[in-house]
Design a protein around this motif. Structure first.
Motif, short mmCIF file in Angstrom:
data_model
loop_
_atom_site.label_atom_id
_atom_site.label_comp_id
_atom_site.label_asym_id
_atom_site.label_seq_id
_atom_site.Cartn_x
_atom_site.Cartn_y
_atom_site.Cartn_z
N UNK A 57 28.22 -11.34 17.10
CA UNK A 57 29.34 -12.25 16.85
C UNK A 57 29.84 -12.07 15.42
N UNK A 58 28.92 -12.03 14.48
CA UNK A 58 29.28 -11.85 13.07
C UNK A 58 30.01 -10.52 12.88
N UNK A 59 29.47 -9.47 13.45
CA UNK A 59 30.09 -8.15 13.32
C UNK A 59 31.49 -8.13 13.91
N UNK A 60 31.66 -8.74 15.06
CA UNK A 60 32.98 -8.76 15.68
C UNK A 60 34.01 -9.43 14.78
N UNK A 61 33.68 -10.63 14.28
CA UNK A 61 34.65 -11.38 13.49
C UNK A 61 34.77 -10.88 12.05
N UNK A 62 33.78 -10.17 11.54
CA UNK A 62 33.88 -9.69 10.16
C UNK A 62 34.33 -8.24 10.05
N UNK A 63 34.12 -7.43 11.11
CA UNK A 63 34.44 -6.01 11.02
C UNK A 63 35.45 -5.52 12.05
N UNK A 64 35.55 -6.17 13.18
CA UNK A 64 36.37 -5.64 14.27
C UNK A 64 37.67 -6.40 14.45
N UNK A 65 37.60 -7.72 14.55
CA UNK A 65 38.78 -8.54 14.81
C UNK A 65 39.69 -8.60 13.59
N UNK A 66 40.99 -8.57 13.85
CA UNK A 66 41.97 -8.79 12.79
C UNK A 66 42.27 -10.28 12.77
N UNK A 67 42.06 -10.89 11.63
CA UNK A 67 42.27 -12.33 11.49
C UNK A 67 43.46 -12.58 10.57
N UNK A 68 44.17 -13.69 10.78
CA UNK A 68 45.30 -13.99 9.90
C UNK A 68 44.83 -14.32 8.49
N UNK A 69 45.67 -14.03 7.53
CA UNK A 69 45.37 -14.40 6.14
C UNK A 69 45.37 -15.90 6.02
N UNK A 70 44.55 -16.46 5.12
CA UNK A 70 44.56 -17.91 4.92
C UNK A 70 45.96 -18.41 4.60
N UNK A 71 46.35 -19.47 5.26
CA UNK A 71 47.66 -20.07 5.04
C UNK A 71 48.79 -19.42 5.82
N UNK A 89 35.76 -25.89 26.75
CA UNK A 89 35.82 -25.25 25.42
C UNK A 89 37.06 -24.38 25.29
N UNK A 90 37.33 -23.57 26.31
CA UNK A 90 38.53 -22.74 26.24
C UNK A 90 39.79 -23.58 26.32
N UNK A 91 39.76 -24.66 27.07
CA UNK A 91 40.92 -25.56 27.14
C UNK A 91 41.20 -26.20 25.79
N UNK A 92 40.14 -26.38 24.99
CA UNK A 92 40.28 -26.94 23.64
C UNK A 92 40.54 -25.86 22.61
N UNK A 93 40.80 -24.64 23.06
CA UNK A 93 41.19 -23.50 22.23
C UNK A 93 40.05 -22.87 21.43
N UNK A 94 38.86 -22.85 22.02
CA UNK A 94 37.77 -22.07 21.42
C UNK A 94 38.14 -20.60 21.57
N UNK A 95 37.71 -19.79 20.61
CA UNK A 95 37.98 -18.36 20.70
C UNK A 95 36.97 -17.63 21.57
N UNK A 96 35.77 -18.19 21.69
CA UNK A 96 34.74 -17.58 22.53
C UNK A 96 33.71 -18.64 22.89
N UNK A 97 33.01 -18.40 23.98
CA UNK A 97 31.96 -19.29 24.45
C UNK A 97 30.74 -18.41 24.71
N UNK A 98 29.65 -18.67 24.01
CA UNK A 98 28.44 -17.86 24.12
C UNK A 98 27.26 -18.77 24.41
N UNK A 99 26.52 -18.43 25.46
CA UNK A 99 25.30 -19.18 25.77
C UNK A 99 24.16 -18.59 24.95
#
Length: 77
Positions: free
Chosen positions: A61-75, A36-46
Protein backbone atom coordinates in the motif's frame (compact mmCIF):
# COMPACT_ATOMS: atom_id res chain seq x y z
CA UNK A 1 -14.93 8.71 16.20
CA UNK A 2 -14.96 5.50 14.18
CA UNK A 3 -13.33 4.91 10.81
CA UNK A 4 -16.43 5.78 8.79
CA UNK A 5 -16.76 9.06 10.66
CA UNK A 6 -13.10 9.84 10.00
CA UNK A 7 -13.56 9.09 6.30
CA UNK A 8 -16.63 11.35 6.14
CA UNK A 9 -14.75 14.16 7.93
CA UNK A 10 -11.74 13.86 5.59
CA UNK A 11 -13.95 13.93 2.50
CA UNK A 12 -15.89 16.96 3.82
CA UNK A 13 -12.74 18.99 4.54
CA UNK A 14 -11.53 21.12 1.60
CA UNK A 15 -7.89 20.81 2.69
CA UNK A 16 -7.94 17.06 3.33
CA UNK A 17 -10.36 15.72 0.73
CA UNK A 18 -7.68 14.86 -1.85
CA UNK A 19 -5.75 12.67 0.59
CA UNK A 20 -6.01 9.01 -0.44
CA UNK A 21 -7.89 6.99 2.17
CA UNK A 22 -7.33 3.26 2.42
CA UNK A 23 -9.76 1.45 4.70
CA UNK A 24 -7.62 -1.18 6.43
CA UNK A 25 -9.86 -3.44 8.47
CA UNK A 26 -10.54 -6.94 9.71
CA UNK A 27 -13.99 -6.94 8.09
CA UNK A 28 -14.60 -8.64 4.75
CA UNK A 29 -18.36 -8.05 4.91
CA UNK A 30 -19.76 -6.88 1.56
CA UNK A 31 -21.81 -4.12 3.23
CA UNK A 32 -18.64 -2.68 4.79
CA UNK A 33 -16.80 -2.74 1.46
CA UNK A 34 -19.71 -1.07 -0.33
CA UNK A 35 -20.18 1.47 2.48
CA UNK A 36 -16.52 2.46 2.34
CA UNK A 37 -16.49 2.93 -1.41
CA UNK A 38 -19.82 4.77 -1.23
CA UNK A 39 -18.14 7.15 1.24
CA UNK A 40 -15.34 7.67 -1.33
CA UNK A 41 -12.57 5.51 0.10
CA UNK A 42 -9.79 5.00 -2.42
CA UNK A 43 -9.26 1.36 -1.46
CA UNK A 44 -10.56 -1.28 0.92
CA UNK A 45 -8.08 -3.83 2.26
CA UNK A 46 -8.82 -6.65 4.68
CA UNK A 47 -6.00 -7.03 7.20
CA UNK A 48 -4.12 -10.31 6.98
CA UNK A 49 -3.88 -12.18 10.27
CA UNK A 50 -0.34 -13.44 9.64
CA UNK A 51 2.30 -10.85 10.63
CA UNK A 52 4.48 -11.43 7.56
CA UNK A 53 1.48 -11.00 5.24
CA UNK A 54 0.36 -7.94 7.21
CA UNK A 55 3.77 -6.28 6.80
CA UNK A 56 3.84 -7.18 3.08
CA UNK A 57 0.39 -5.66 2.47
CA UNK A 58 1.24 -2.47 4.38
CA UNK A 59 4.44 -2.19 2.35
CA UNK A 60 2.55 -2.67 -0.92
CA UNK A 61 0.00 0.00 0.00
CA UNK A 62 2.80 2.40 0.93
CA UNK A 63 4.69 1.64 -2.27
CA UNK A 64 1.62 2.14 -4.42
CA UNK A 65 0.76 5.55 -2.96
CA UNK A 66 4.34 6.79 -2.62
CA UNK A 67 5.92 5.45 -5.84
CA UNK A 68 3.26 4.42 -8.34
CA UNK A 69 0.12 6.54 -8.01
CA UNK A 70 0.07 10.11 -9.24
CA UNK A 71 -1.45 12.28 -6.55
CA UNK A 72 -2.62 15.89 -6.82
CA UNK A 73 -0.41 18.62 -5.41
CA UNK A 74 -1.54 19.98 -2.04
CA UNK A 75 -4.20 22.62 -2.54
CA UNK A 76 -4.85 21.60 -6.17
CA UNK A 77 -8.23 20.04 -5.46
Amino acid sequence: MNGREVLAAVRADEVLKAIPVVVFTTSAVDADVLGSYSAHANAYVTKPINLDAFERVVGEIHRFYSEIAALPLPGAV
